[in-house]
Design a protein around this motif. Structure first.
Motif, mmCIF file in Angstrom:
data_model
loop_
_atom_site.group_PDB
_atom_site.id
_atom_site.type_symbol
_atom_site.label_atom_id
_atom_site.label_comp_id
_atom_site.label_asym_id
_atom_site.label_seq_id
_atom_site.Cartn_x
_atom_site.Cartn_y
_atom_site.Cartn_z
ATOM 1 N N ILE A 482 -12.113 -23.313 18.062
ATOM 2 C CA ILE A 482 -11.035 -22.401 18.451
ATOM 3 C C ILE A 482 -10.607 -22.718 19.872
ATOM 4 C CG2 ILE A 482 -10.350 -20.002 18.760
ATOM 5 C CD1 ILE A 482 -10.957 -20.786 15.862
ATOM 6 N N VAL A 483 -9.356 -23.143 20.026
ATOM 7 C CA VAL A 483 -8.856 -23.536 21.345
ATOM 8 C C VAL A 483 -7.571 -22.810 21.728
ATOM 9 C CG1 VAL A 483 -9.907 -25.822 21.236
ATOM 10 C CG2 VAL A 483 -7.575 -25.502 20.412
ATOM 11 N N VAL A 499 -17.187 -17.878 19.769
ATOM 12 C CA VAL A 499 -17.621 -18.898 20.722
ATOM 13 C C VAL A 499 -16.491 -19.925 20.830
ATOM 14 C CG1 VAL A 499 -19.375 -20.594 21.337
ATOM 15 C CG2 VAL A 499 -20.010 -18.572 19.989
ATOM 16 N N PRO A 500 -15.757 -19.954 21.926
ATOM 17 C CA PRO A 500 -14.643 -20.898 22.043
ATOM 18 C C PRO A 500 -15.127 -22.350 21.947
ATOM 19 C CG PRO A 500 -14.536 -19.217 23.757
ATOM 20 C CD PRO A 500 -15.877 -19.094 23.112
ATOM 21 N N SER A 501 -14.229 -23.213 21.566
ATOM 22 C CA SER A 501 -14.536 -24.632 21.424
ATOM 23 C C SER A 501 -15.004 -25.232 22.749
ATOM 24 C CB SER A 501 -13.292 -25.377 20.944
ATOM 25 O OG SER A 501 -13.467 -26.772 21.032
ATOM 26 N N SER A 502 -15.889 -26.194 22.645
ATOM 27 C CA SER A 502 -16.326 -26.899 23.852
ATOM 28 C C SER A 502 -15.173 -27.657 24.497
ATOM 29 C CB SER A 502 -17.461 -27.870 23.509
ATOM 30 O OG SER A 502 -17.034 -28.815 22.546
ATOM 31 N N ARG A 503 -14.084 -27.856 23.742
ATOM 32 C CA ARG A 503 -12.927 -28.557 24.295
ATOM 33 C C ARG A 503 -12.277 -27.793 25.449
ATOM 34 N NH1 ARG A 503 -8.483 -30.294 20.324
ATOM 35 N NH2 ARG A 503 -9.171 -28.725 18.849
ATOM 36 N N PRO A 532 -15.014 -33.325 25.792
ATOM 37 C CA PRO A 532 -13.881 -32.625 25.174
ATOM 38 C C PRO A 532 -13.052 -33.582 24.327
ATOM 39 C CG PRO A 532 -13.468 -33.008 27.512
ATOM 40 C CD PRO A 532 -14.895 -33.396 27.260
ATOM 41 N N ASN A 533 -12.677 -33.106 23.147
ATOM 42 C CA ASN A 533 -11.845 -33.912 22.235
ATOM 43 C C ASN A 533 -12.484 -35.252 21.873
ATOM 44 O OD1 ASN A 533 -9.659 -31.976 22.364
ATOM 45 N ND2 ASN A 533 -9.226 -32.779 24.397
ATOM 46 N N CYS A 534 -13.799 -35.276 21.802
ATOM 47 C CA CYS A 534 -14.490 -36.532 21.509
ATOM 48 C C CYS A 534 -14.133 -37.017 20.101
ATOM 49 C CB CYS A 534 -16.002 -36.333 21.619
ATOM 50 S SG CYS A 534 -16.956 -37.803 21.198
ATOM 51 N N PRO A 535 -13.651 -38.237 19.923
ATOM 52 C CA PRO A 535 -13.264 -38.727 18.589
ATOM 53 C C PRO A 535 -14.454 -38.954 17.664
ATOM 54 C CG PRO A 535 -13.093 -40.480 20.218
ATOM 55 C CD PRO A 535 -13.374 -39.226 20.978
ATOM 56 N N ALA A 571 -18.743 -30.262 28.519
ATOM 57 C CA ALA A 571 -18.529 -28.817 28.419
ATOM 58 C C ALA A 571 -19.538 -27.996 29.208
ATOM 59 C CB ALA A 571 -18.575 -28.406 26.940
ATOM 60 N N TRP A 572 -20.449 -28.617 29.921
ATOM 61 C CA TRP A 572 -21.541 -27.908 30.590
ATOM 62 C C TRP A 572 -21.077 -27.144 31.831
ATOM 63 C CZ3 TRP A 572 -21.679 -30.173 35.387
ATOM 64 C CH2 TRP A 572 -21.209 -31.491 35.471
ATOM 65 N N VAL A 573 -21.853 -26.106 32.121
ATOM 66 C CA VAL A 573 -21.670 -25.308 33.339
ATOM 67 C C VAL A 573 -23.039 -25.170 33.991
ATOM 68 C CG1 VAL A 573 -20.820 -23.164 34.344
ATOM 69 C CG2 VAL A 573 -19.920 -23.955 32.139
ATOM 70 N N LEU A 574 -23.181 -25.549 35.241
ATOM 71 C CA LEU A 574 -24.457 -25.418 35.939
ATOM 72 C C LEU A 574 -24.676 -23.962 36.348
ATOM 73 C CD1 LEU A 574 -24.348 -28.590 38.226
ATOM 74 C CD2 LEU A 574 -25.414 -28.332 35.985
ATOM 75 N N PRO A 575 -25.931 -23.546 36.494
ATOM 76 C CA PRO A 575 -26.195 -22.146 36.861
ATOM 77 C C PRO A 575 -25.471 -21.709 38.127
ATOM 78 C CG PRO A 575 -28.241 -23.252 36.239
ATOM 79 C CD PRO A 575 -27.179 -24.312 36.293
ATOM 80 N N GLN A 576 -25.402 -22.589 39.111
ATOM 81 C CA GLN A 576 -24.793 -22.231 40.391
ATOM 82 C C GLN A 576 -23.276 -22.100 40.310
ATOM 83 O OE1 GLN A 576 -26.611 -24.975 39.718
ATOM 84 N NE2 GLN A 576 -25.952 -26.776 40.863
ATOM 85 N N HIS A 577 -22.673 -22.563 39.201
ATOM 86 C CA HIS A 577 -21.223 -22.491 39.059
ATOM 87 C C HIS A 577 -20.788 -21.457 38.024
ATOM 88 C CE1 HIS A 577 -21.395 -26.976 40.357
ATOM 89 N NE2 HIS A 577 -21.412 -26.170 41.401
#
Length: 666
Positions: A482-483, A499-503, A532-535, A571-577
């Motif tokens: 879902i984007v 859960v939104p798409s990792s894209r 994101p958008n990995c083929p 698509a990752w987010v670090l804890p500090q961000h």
């Protein structure tokens, strides 16, 4: 102790004075301390019982009368410590090499941004000074390396001691400094280095601002007496400036100054600065400082006062009121007529959702019950549910098969609510054929183990389950991809959570649009590292979810060998961000049924996200497409990637950042 800043301006090679712009603002009319002021400063040290003269700048050896100042101090019985970058005039170098080695030290500060051996001009000077040289490192990045310092000491026979300092913020913070969110990462690196240094007979000395909580518990046994008073080294150092004014320290230089007294001593002057600092001592560099027993007992000051002040910095803001016409138009459609929209307005009014009330959804890994009891004891109030794959062989789980040795015991005695995954990216048979079998398994799980929710990757299957089990909470899987808001229309009334798409995990405007369109809760995965958008994504997830394929290989590995910087776009987010996503989500999900199956890594990653403890991207359990090296991801860079629009074909920001940061590692 007190410092004499005998020169004001830094030369182009200076790497020590991280507050040089602040010093330029204090007074630009005099570049060097006069001989008369120097004599007054020596008198002050003598009255105060301080037997060491510490010469700083700028670069102190550039003072036109540097040899005369050194000789004067030695004749009066003082020891000399010179803070230098190693680029010194011949007259100053000749002066220092003629001084008694036992009474003279030259602290050479090495740049963390270079992390390399000094230049040839520096080495020529340092070799002449020999054992007088102490090596210092001012840490301004969590990706700092230390090992080259041991090479430097061994090769040139310098003193077997390394002075470590932290780059602190000047107030107001316009300089480059190490943010406290990185302190724990730096503490771990220091501990690893300390063990190597000990084997070579090299000791570590710590400057001001280090805190006990930045080190692992075992650090105090390993580091010994060098950290005996860690946490208490934030006090007025008394830096005497070239014009005779005194500051508590460089980071606070622009806030308060006292004139150098002609009759009083250092204790009297420190007391005046402490009285001025007293209101700021009630806080610390971390939110947790207010409840810390070490701080309450006086064993820790709460870290650098300047860094603590930065926590309370005021941000400019502007209040924007709607126009009168807009208010009249809004009054025609009262919120009471739109209950769902009213809920969204109320929800958005409380935008800071990354708080102690944020609920987490975490993965099952096959561990004995004692592991889950530990998780419950430490984080139970933060955990909404633990998810596990649908048992049996009806269909795959979307990940390689896992060990299930402890699953039965976990299901029977789990301290958490349970959720089941039904999310292969492609169903092996038509939904009408599979749905009855899946629903029967769900009924059994709900009846025997009180499973309350399921994550679904197929919207038609979700409709079947909703019709048969209306009380079961359903979550639209990230694999629904879902984007856009129009896709949300297909899920309204069927799924409670999305859960939104990792894209779009690195696309804040798109995330906000999806959130506004969906009437249920938004759950985001924090540590998935897919591109994101990995083929290759569909085939990769099919292979991972197939019961007929073992552990599949990463299909994007060759692509990442050719374009390694793409790892920064995942698509990752670090804890500090994670705070950058405040207002976008209701719940947070930790992925890693495979990548975090090591219980120690699981606990480390989850605890870091709970407490916003900084991690490197290789520590979050992000999978093979993640950043595999412990590189520093600055908040400025990460924030930029949230609004860039993914124009990688004509943008070089990630490529340049990759080459800049990865060069710090062997």
């Amino acid at each position: 102790m007190a410092n004499l800043s005998i020169t004001r301006e830094c030369n182009q090679h200076c790497r020590y004075c991280f507050a040089r712009e602040t010093l330029r603002r204090i007074a630009s009319d005099a570049a060097c301390m006069t001989l008369a002021t120097f004599q007054r400063a020596l008198d002050f040290l003598e009255r105060s019982g301080i037997n060491q003269v510490r010469l700083l700048g700028g670069e102190p050896t550039l003072h036109p009368h540097f040899p005369e100042l050194v000789q004067n101090a030695l004749e009066r019985g003082f020891r000399i410590l010179v803070f230098s970058n190693g680029y010194m005039p011949e007259a100053a170098l000749h002066c220092l090499e003629k001084t008694p080695a036992e009474r003279t030290s030259v602290l050479i500060n090495v740049s963390t941004s270079e992390n390399t051996l000094p230049q040839q001009q520096q080495l020529a000077a340092l070799q002449r000074l020999g054992s007088r040289v102490l090596v210092g490192l001012n840490i301004d990045s969590p990706s700092v390396r230390f090992d080259f310092l041991l090479e430097l000491i061994a090769r040139y026979q310098f003193a077997p001691e390394i002075r470590l300092g932290l780059a602190h913020p000047c107030v107001p913070a316009r300089n480059h400094f190490l943010h406290p969110r990185y302190y724990a990462a730096v503490g771990r690196r220091i501990l690893e280095f300390a063990e190597k240094a000990c084997l070579q007979g090299v000791t570590l000395e710590f400057d001001c601002g280090f805190t006990p909580c930045m080190f692992p518990p075992e650090a105090f046994e390993i580091l010994g007496k060098s950290v005996a008073d860690i946490g208490q080294r934030c006090n007025p150092i008394l830096d005497i400036l070239p014009d005779g004014q005194v500051i508590a320290c460089y980071p606070l230089a622009s806030l308060h100054q006292e004139p150098l007294p002609d009759t009083q001593d250092a204790a009297w002057l420190r007391a005046r600065f402490e009285e001025w600092l007293k209101p700021y001592r009630t806080t610390g560099i971390f939110r947790e400082c207010s409840e810390c027993l070490l701080k309450k007992n006086g064993q820790c000051t709460g870290g650098c006062a300047a860094a603590g002040m930065q926590r309370w910095r005021h941000q400019a803001f502007k209040l924007c009121l709607p126009s009168r016409a807009a208010r009249i138009e809004a009054s025609k459609s009262p919120l009471s007529d739109l209950p769902i929209r009213r809920e969204q307005v109320q929800r958005n009014a409380h935008a800071s959702l990354h708080s102690e009330n944020t609920q987490w959804i975490i993965p099952y890994i096959d561990q004995p019950l004692v592991f889950w009891e530990w998780i419950a004891e430490h984080f139970g109030s933060r955990i909404k549910e633990v998810y596990f794959p649908l048992p049996g062989n009806i269909l795959g789980s979307g990940r390689p098969s896992q060990a299930m040795e402890h699953l039965d015991q976990f299901l029977q005695r789990s301290p958490f609510p349970l959720s089941v995954l039904i999310n292969p990216i492609i169903l092996p048979r038509p939904v009408d054929e599979l749905a009855p079998q899946i629903i029967e398994v769900l009924k059994k799980l709900a009846g025997e183990f009180d499973v309350r929710s399921a994550t679904i990757s197929d919207p038609l299957l979700a409709q079947h389950i909703r019709a048969s089990l209306p009380k079961l909470s359903l979550t639209a899987s990230v694999l629904m991809d879902i984007v856009q808001p129009n896709q949300v229309l297909m899920l309204q009334g069927v799924c409670d959570t999305l859960v939104p798409s990792s894209r779009i995990m690195r696309d804040l405007p798109a995330l906000k649009a999806v959130r506004e369109a969906f009437f249920g809760k938004i759950r985001v995965i924090v540590n998935e590292a897919c591109l994101p958008n990995c083929p290759f994504r569909v085939q990769h997830f099919y292979e991972m979810g197939s019961n007929n394929i073992g552990h599949p290989h990463s299909l994007c590995s060759k692509l990442l060998q050719e374009f390694p910087w793409l790892r920064l776009t995942g698509a990752w987010v670090l804890p500090q961000h994670l705070h950058l996503y405040d207002g976008v989500y209701d719940e947070l999900k930790l992925a890693g049924r495979v990548t975090l199956r090591d219980p120690a890594k699981y606990r480390k990653a989850f605890e870091a996200y709970i407490h916003s403890t900084p991690l490197f991207p290789n520590e979050i359990g992000g999978g093979p497409a993640s950043v595999l090296d412990p590189i520093d991801i600055s908040e400025e860079f990460f924030a930029q990637t949230l609004h860039c629009g993914r124009q990688c074909h004509k943008c070089t920001v990630c490529q340049e950042y990759w080459h800049l940061t990865i060069s710090d590692f062997p």
